[in-house]
Structure formats: structure tokens, C-alpha cells
Design a protein around this motif. Sequence first.
Motif, PDB file in Angstrom:
ATOM      1  N   VAL A   1       4.627  -7.019  -8.656  1.00 41.17           N
ATOM      2  CA  VAL A   1       5.562  -7.979  -8.080  1.00 41.17           C
ATOM      3  C   VAL A   1       4.870  -9.335  -8.000  1.00 41.17           C
ATOM      4  CG1 VAL A   1       4.949  -7.477  -5.672  1.00 41.17           C
ATOM      5  CG2 VAL A   1       7.215  -8.367  -6.182  1.00 41.17           C
ATOM      6  N   ALA A   2       5.671 -10.391  -8.165  1.00 41.64           N
ATOM      7  CA  ALA A   2       5.150 -11.754  -8.072  1.00 41.64           C
ATOM      8  C   ALA A   2       6.005 -12.558  -7.116  1.00 41.64           C
ATOM      9  CB  ALA A   2       5.149 -12.430  -9.445  1.00 41.64           C
ATOM     10  N   VAL A   3       5.363 -13.550  -6.499  1.00 42.96           N
ATOM     11  CA  VAL A   3       6.075 -14.504  -5.656  1.00 42.96           C
ATOM     12  C   VAL A   3       5.699 -15.897  -6.135  1.00 42.96           C
ATOM     13  CG1 VAL A   3       4.268 -14.408  -3.870  1.00 42.96           C
ATOM     14  CG2 VAL A   3       6.535 -15.305  -3.290  1.00 42.96           C
ATOM     15  N   ALA A   4       6.693 -16.782  -6.217  1.00 40.00           N
ATOM     16  CA  ALA A   4       6.477 -18.160  -6.651  1.00 40.00           C
ATOM     17  C   ALA A   4       7.059 -19.115  -5.621  1.00 40.00           C
ATOM     18  CB  ALA A   4       7.126 -18.400  -8.011  1.00 40.00           C
ATOM     19  N   ILE A   5       6.354 -20.233  -5.432  1.00 40.93           N
ATOM     20  CA  ILE A   5       6.766 -21.224  -4.447  1.00 40.93           C
ATOM     21  C   ILE A   5       6.558 -22.606  -5.042  1.00 40.93           C
ATOM     22  CG2 ILE A   5       6.368 -22.116  -2.114  1.00 40.93           C
ATOM     23  CD1 ILE A   5       4.691 -19.230  -2.026  1.00 40.93           C
ATOM     24  N   SER A   6       7.581 -23.464  -4.968  1.00 42.81           N
ATOM     25  CA  SER A   6       7.470 -24.848  -5.412  1.00 42.81           C
ATOM     26  C   SER A   6       8.342 -25.705  -4.509  1.00 42.81           C
ATOM     27  CB  SER A   6       7.905 -24.983  -6.877  1.00 42.81           C
ATOM     28  OG  SER A   6       7.624 -26.276  -7.354  1.00 42.81           O
ATOM     29  N   GLY A   7       7.743 -26.717  -3.904  1.00 42.82           N
ATOM     30  CA  GLY A   7       8.525 -27.506  -2.966  1.00 42.82           C
ATOM     31  C   GLY A   7       7.973 -28.892  -2.745  1.00 42.82           C
ATOM     32  N   VAL A   8       8.634 -29.605  -1.844  1.00 45.25           N
ATOM     33  CA  VAL A   8       8.252 -30.954  -1.449  1.00 45.25           C
ATOM     34  C   VAL A   8       7.764 -30.861  -0.004  1.00 45.25           C
ATOM     35  CG1 VAL A   8       8.979 -33.357  -1.225  1.00 45.25           C
ATOM     36  CG2 VAL A   8      10.117 -31.877  -2.900  1.00 45.25           C
ATOM     37  N   ALA A   9       6.446 -30.799   0.166  1.00 45.42           N
ATOM     38  CA  ALA A   9       5.875 -30.627   1.502  1.00 45.42           C
ATOM     39  C   ALA A   9       5.759 -31.944   2.264  1.00 45.42           C
ATOM     40  CB  ALA A   9       4.505 -29.965   1.404  1.00 45.42           C
ATOM     41  N   GLY A  10       5.724 -33.065   1.551  1.00 45.42           N
ATOM     42  CA  GLY A  10       5.674 -34.363   2.201  1.00 45.42           C
ATOM     43  C   GLY A  10       4.248 -34.839   2.433  1.00 45.42           C
TER      44      GLY A  10
ATOM     45  N   LEU B   1       0.824  -1.207   0.000  1.00 46.88           N
ATOM     46  CA  LEU B   1       0.000   0.000   0.000  1.00 46.88           C
ATOM     47  C   LEU B   1       0.862   1.262   0.000  1.00 46.88           C
ATOM     48  CD1 LEU B   1      -2.826  -1.103   2.440  1.00 46.88           C
ATOM     49  CD2 LEU B   1      -3.097  -0.524   0.010  1.00 46.88           C
ATOM     50  N   GLN B   2       1.907   1.240   0.804  1.00 46.77           N
ATOM     51  CA  GLN B   2       2.822   2.391   0.871  1.00 46.77           C
ATOM     52  C   GLN B   2       3.436   2.685  -0.496  1.00 46.77           C
ATOM     53  OE1 GLN B   2       6.185   1.705   3.455  1.00 46.77           O
ATOM     54  NE2 GLN B   2       7.277   3.491   2.693  1.00 46.77           N
ATOM     55  N   LEU B   3       3.790   1.638  -1.221  1.00 50.09           N
ATOM     56  CA  LEU B   3       4.429   1.791  -2.527  1.00 50.09           C
ATOM     57  C   LEU B   3       3.420   1.942  -3.673  1.00 50.09           C
ATOM     58  CD1 LEU B   3       7.199  -0.948  -2.183  1.00 50.09           C
ATOM     59  CD2 LEU B   3       7.515   1.543  -2.069  1.00 50.09           C
ATOM     60  N   GLY B   4       2.151   1.700  -3.382  1.00 52.51           N
ATOM     61  CA  GLY B   4       1.146   1.688  -4.443  1.00 52.51           C
ATOM     62  C   GLY B   4       1.360   0.533  -5.398  1.00 52.51           C
ATOM     63  N   SER B   5       1.835  -0.598  -4.864  1.00 52.02           N
ATOM     64  CA  SER B   5       2.162  -1.769  -5.678  1.00 52.02           C
ATOM     65  C   SER B   5       1.127  -2.867  -5.502  1.00 52.02           C
ATOM     66  CB  SER B   5       3.537  -2.322  -5.286  1.00 52.02           C
ATOM     67  OG  SER B   5       4.552  -1.433  -5.639  1.00 52.02           O
ATOM     68  N   THR B   6       1.146  -3.798  -6.459  1.00 51.46           N
ATOM     69  CA  THR B   6       0.266  -4.959  -6.408  1.00 51.46           C
ATOM     70  C   THR B   6       1.092  -6.234  -6.499  1.00 51.46           C
ATOM     71  OG1 THR B   6      -0.039  -4.846  -8.808  1.00 51.46           O
ATOM     72  CG2 THR B   6      -1.706  -3.753  -7.422  1.00 51.46           C
ATOM     73  N   VAL B   7       0.523  -7.313  -5.981  1.00 51.69           N
ATOM     74  CA  VAL B   7       1.223  -8.597  -5.952  1.00 51.69           C
ATOM     75  C   VAL B   7       0.339  -9.681  -6.552  1.00 51.69           C
ATOM     76  CG1 VAL B   7       0.427  -9.241  -3.622  1.00 51.69           C
ATOM     77  CG2 VAL B   7       2.620 -10.130  -4.473  1.00 51.69           C
ATOM     78  N   VAL B   8       0.989 -10.672  -7.135  1.00 49.79           N
ATOM     79  CA  VAL B   8       0.340 -11.896  -7.592  1.00 49.79           C
ATOM     80  C   VAL B   8       1.150 -13.059  -7.040  1.00 49.79           C
ATOM     81  CG1 VAL B   8       1.609 -11.967  -9.794  1.00 49.79           C
ATOM     82  CG2 VAL B   8      -0.569 -13.187  -9.567  1.00 49.79           C
ATOM     83  N   THR B   9       0.453 -14.143  -6.682  1.00 50.02           N
ATOM     84  CA  THR B   9       1.138 -15.332  -6.200  1.00 50.02           C
ATOM     85  C   THR B   9       1.054 -16.431  -7.248  1.00 50.02           C
ATOM     86  OG1 THR B   9      -0.792 -16.307  -5.104  1.00 50.02           O
ATOM     87  CG2 THR B   9       0.532 -14.754  -3.815  1.00 50.02           C
ATOM     88  N   ALA B  10       2.113 -17.216  -7.338  1.00 49.96           N
ATOM     89  CA  ALA B  10       2.154 -18.416  -8.171  1.00 49.96           C
ATOM     90  C   ALA B  10       2.617 -19.530  -7.239  1.00 49.96           C
ATOM     91  CB  ALA B  10       3.108 -18.233  -9.343  1.00 49.96           C
ATOM     92  N   GLU B  11       1.668 -20.339  -6.789  1.00 45.95           N
ATOM     93  CA  GLU B  11       1.946 -21.285  -5.718  1.00 45.95           C
ATOM     94  C   GLU B  11       1.759 -22.725  -6.157  1.00 45.95           C
ATOM     95  OE1 GLU B  11       0.453 -20.025  -1.748  1.00 45.95           O
ATOM     96  OE2 GLU B  11      -0.619 -18.493  -2.909  1.00 45.95           O
ATOM     97  N   SER B  12       2.644 -23.567  -5.669  1.00 47.14           N
ATOM     98  CA  SER B  12       2.504 -24.997  -5.875  1.00 47.14           C
ATOM     99  C   SER B  12       2.258 -25.662  -4.524  1.00 47.14           C
ATOM    100  CB  SER B  12       3.732 -25.568  -6.579  1.00 47.14           C
ATOM    101  OG  SER B  12       3.515 -26.917  -6.933  1.00 47.14           O
ATOM    102  N   CYS B  13       3.289 -25.979  -3.773  1.00 45.80           N
ATOM    103  CA  CYS B  13       3.125 -26.758  -2.541  1.00 45.80           C
ATOM    104  C   CYS B  13       2.326 -26.025  -1.465  1.00 45.80           C
ATOM    105  CB  CYS B  13       4.475 -27.197  -1.995  1.00 45.80           C
ATOM    106  SG  CYS B  13       5.519 -25.859  -1.391  1.00 45.80           S
ATOM    107  N   THR B  14       2.232 -24.711  -1.525  1.00 46.45           N
ATOM    108  CA  THR B  14       1.461 -23.962  -0.529  1.00 46.45           C
ATOM    109  C   THR B  14      -0.014 -23.852  -0.904  1.00 46.45           C
ATOM    110  OG1 THR B  14       2.266 -21.941  -1.576  1.00 46.45           O
ATOM    111  CG2 THR B  14       3.379 -22.644   0.457  1.00 46.45           C
TER     112      THR B  14
END
Length: 166
Positions: free
Chosen positions: A100-109, A20-33
Motif C-alpha cells: 500500500v502507498a500513501v501520497a500527499i501534496s499540498g500548500v502548507a504556506g 502487522l495484522q495484515l502482513g502488509s507493507t507501506v511506502v510514503t510519497a510525500e511532498s508538503c509533509t
Amino acid sequence: MPASDHELEQAGDQLAAKLLQLGSTVVTAESCTGGWVAKVLTDKPGSSAYVVGGLVTYSNEAKQSLLGVTDASLGNHGAVSEPVVREMVAGALAATGANVAVAISGVAGPGGGSEEKPVGTVWFAWGASIESTEAVVQHFRGDRDQVRRQAVLFALQGVSGFLKQT
């Protein structure tokens, strides 16, 4: 140590405030989460001011069709790898126009691990462009829920840290 609901909420609030401070937006690209990062970010009313959306790309096919992850990256490195999370960030940015984007891919078990990528191995990437994307791997301990909670917390804190540099 697993992340509590309170810790996740705090991390989400901190990231929301920074966006909000930066006036930015985010998108998530998630696998294990499984969309958990997007869930934390959208738990607050008014989150549409900073969350564009979230893509749960659990299968390799979804990573390819929705985010443009290449056969080469998946074939040469596997879904839980630096090249794949970097491509996930690029694809999420291109698909949504978020800042901005965040991506997560892992082995959660509990299964699915290997000697090279044991259960708890999670790759993260975040960035505002291909050139600015940062990627890091973490190795979390615990059961499936604990690994996922730690991954969500790490992702939220990682994006916040990335935004502080901008």
C-alpha cells in the motif's frame, strides 16, 4: 486544531498494528509533509516489518523522475491535485513493491496559495493498486506547522481506514 505529537504517535501506532495484522507493507510519497508520515511510522523499533520506505518528492522534477508523474498531469492540474497524488501512489507502489502507498501534496504556506488552491489545501491518495486508489482533498487552517501536522494525522488515519476495508 493542530495535531499533537501524542495524536500523531497514536495514529502511527494504529496504522502499524493494522499493517502487522495484515502482513502488509507501506511506502510514503510525500511532498508538503516532507517525510513526516514516514518519520512517525519509523519512530518505533521494528518498523522495518511494515515500512518499505518513503520518498520525499518536493519538487515537480522529483515527482516525475522518482514517481513517474506525467508532464500532462502537472501542466494541466498542478502538483496539488488529484491526478498527481494518484500518480504518486502508482509510482511509489511500482518503485518499491510495497502493498500500500500513501501520497500527499499540498500548500502548507505561508505563501504559495492561490484563489483556487489556498494555503491549507492538501490532496491525499492511498491505495494498493491503480484500481483501488482513493483520493481526497482537505482544507486545513493554521500556520505551516499546523497544516502539516493535520495533514500527517489525516494521512495516517486515512490509510488505516483504507486497510480496514480490505
